[in-house]
Write a protein that holds these residues in place. Structure first.
Motif, short mmCIF file in Angstrom:
data_model
loop_
_atom_site.label_atom_id
_atom_site.label_comp_id
_atom_site.label_asym_id
_atom_site.label_seq_id
_atom_site.Cartn_x
_atom_site.Cartn_y
_atom_site.Cartn_z
N PHE A 125 60.63 61.75 -51.00
CA PHE A 125 60.48 60.32 -50.69
C PHE A 125 60.17 59.60 -52.00
O PHE A 125 59.03 59.21 -52.30
CB PHE A 125 59.40 60.11 -49.63
N CYS A 232 60.56 54.81 -39.16
CA CYS A 232 59.23 54.71 -39.76
C CYS A 232 58.50 53.37 -39.60
O CYS A 232 57.79 53.17 -38.63
CB CYS A 232 59.28 55.13 -41.22
N TYR A 233 58.66 52.46 -40.56
CA TYR A 233 57.86 51.24 -40.59
C TYR A 233 58.09 50.38 -39.34
O TYR A 233 57.24 49.57 -38.97
CB TYR A 233 58.24 50.45 -41.86
#
Ligand SMILES: NC(=O)NCCC(=O)O
Length: 459
Positions: A125, A232-233
């Motif tokens: 990442f 994710c976010y």
């Protein structure tokens, strides 16, 4: 003990609480107990041989008189990177393929129907670094890249739907996206779902690399149920889960990459709350380990330059619409979580609590006369898309807003390579009120014509 050595909350409770208290603590913290799923000995042996955690649980639903149970199994895979971040890129990708390949083989032994990997699973990442090179070289075509081909082979071999979140390079314009490719158990690419909320928080400097996705709130009809991917976010945004669910998702996957210092207290709550609020199953997946980068980086937050993000804490879990959840996988080890769920539970809980119905009917039967007014009042007062669309009574509203989208209302999309069928309802051709609703929820200012996709494969 450092945060990256702490194995798991559940293990800690099991070790230190007396049995009677443990039962009560678990009931309050985790809801109705999820039973352990019996897994085949060969799978347990293989997991131990390949040094990853294997856990299995099942959620039950009541037996109905008119509908058969719809029991399916999902597999969540979390893992650390295999090679150091400065190893040759192709070696890193290949090493990740082979690691995940052995975990998927075990998932197949456990009867998994749909498997989902972690966010950008083929790479470190690296978005913390803000360096474009060499990280953008990990990007691949969603339709024809090596990773998609690899997943197509897995899907066919194991008759398994594969959700493969990658860094996507859209080759025509060389645009990068953070994308989940959804591959049917037939091996066809069903479509893709692009991350729609991009973080610039702490070291998550992702906005340096890609824009908000343009795939709307895509729901994929698979042989094993309707699925969506909220990357994710996106999990911090309740309306995001809501829109996937409004488009018919029965299971929403949340492939993630997040670190302890930033989000760990929120992790057990967000996907679980989404399962409760939207009467569906949610699957939260996070990578594990600490990834070190050769060059130091900063993120404009006053912190000294450093070489790593901190600890990715794993803890992948599944939550059910009745508020119960599985224990999480380890905070430190690679792992496969196998979960059996009866999708009939979604409607049973919806009938009992009815959280979603009122939201939708408020949208369609606004007491003030127009849905746009409702949206203005509740969501985004200035949205230019919130044009007046009169609703002239219940019947008219129902006619205008038949939902979910019916197959006859879909128009064929340009198929991706290997995709047999795909259909979508373009927002421009959607009933006006739906357009209004979607614009209100999605963006302000609105994005140009955005497809609301309901992709389907042979059933
Ligand atoms: N990958 C990603 O979006 N991470 C942001 C941090 C978080 O959402 O916890």
């Amino acid at each position: 003990m450092s945060a990256c050595e702490f194995e798991s909350l559940e293990d800690c409770l099991e070790t230190h609480l007396p049995q009677a208290e443990l039962t009560e603590v678990k009931r309050i913290l985790f809801g109705k107990e999820t039973k352990k799923l019996e897994l085949p000995a060969c799978a347990v042996e293989a997991a131990s041989e390949h040094d990853f955690e294997l856990k299995g649980y099942r959620f039950e639903a009541a037996q109905e008189q008119l509908r058969p149970p719809r029991r399916i199994r999902v597999g969540l895979i979390q893992h650390r990177i295999v090679l150091p971040t400065d190893a040759p890129i192709l070696d890193q990708i290949n090493a990740m393929h082979s690691r995940v390949g052995e975990m998927v083989e075990v998932a197949a032994m456990c009867g998994v129907n749909i498997v989902c990997f972690q966010e950008t699973w083929t790479m470190p990442f690296a978005f913390c670094t803000r360096e474009k090179e060499p990280w953008t070289q990990f990007a691949e075509s969603a339709g024809e890249g090596n990773t998609t081909r690899f997943c197509q082979e897995l899907a066919k071999k194991y008759n398994m739907v594969v959700v493969s979140p990658i860094l996507e390079r859209e080759e025509l314009h060389d645009t990068l996206w953070n994308t989940a490719v959804v591959i049917s158990n037939s091996g066809n690419v069903l479509g893709k779902s692009r991350k729609n909320h991009i973080p610039r928080i702490g070291d998550f400097n992702e906005s340096t690399y890609y824009m908000e996705g343009d795939t709307g709130h895509t729901v994929f009809q698979t042989q094993f149920g309707k699925i969506a991917v909220n990357i994710c976010y996106g999990r911090h945004h309740p309306l995001n889960w809501f829109m996937y669910s409004m488009n018919g998702a029965e299971i929403i996957f949340n492939p993630s990459a997040t670190v302890g210092a930033l989000s760990e207290p929120m992790w057990p709550i967000e996907a679980r709350n989404a399962a409760i609020a939207n009467h569906c199953f949610t699957c939260a997946i996070n990578r594990v380990g600490t990834e070190k980068f050769k060059n130091e980086f900063t993120s404009g937050d006053g912190k000294k330059a450093h070489h790593d993000f901190g600890h990715f804490y794993g803890s992948s879990y599944v939550a059910a619409p009745d508020g119960s959840r599985t224990p999480g996988l380890s905070r430190t080890r690679d792992g496969l979580l196998v979960v059996e769920m009866d999708l009939d539970l979604n409607r049973q809980i919806s009938d009992k609590w009815s959280f979603k119905g009122p939201s939708w009917s408020r949208l369609t039967h606004s007491p003030s006369g127009t849905a746009a007014e409702w949206l203005r009042g509740r969501l985004r007062p200035s949205s230019p898309h919130a044009a007046e669309q009169p609703v002239t009574g219940t019947e008219a509203a129902h006619q205008q807003l038949r939902w979910p989208i019916q197959p006859s209302e879909m128009s064929p999309t340009r198929p991706l390579a290997g995709q047999r069928e795909g259909r979508c309802l373009r927002r421009a051709s959607a009933p006006p009120l739906i357009r209004t609703a979607l614009s209100g929820f999605l963006t302000d200012p609105p994005l140009p014509d955005m497809p609301v996709v309901f992709a389907t494969d042979r059933l």
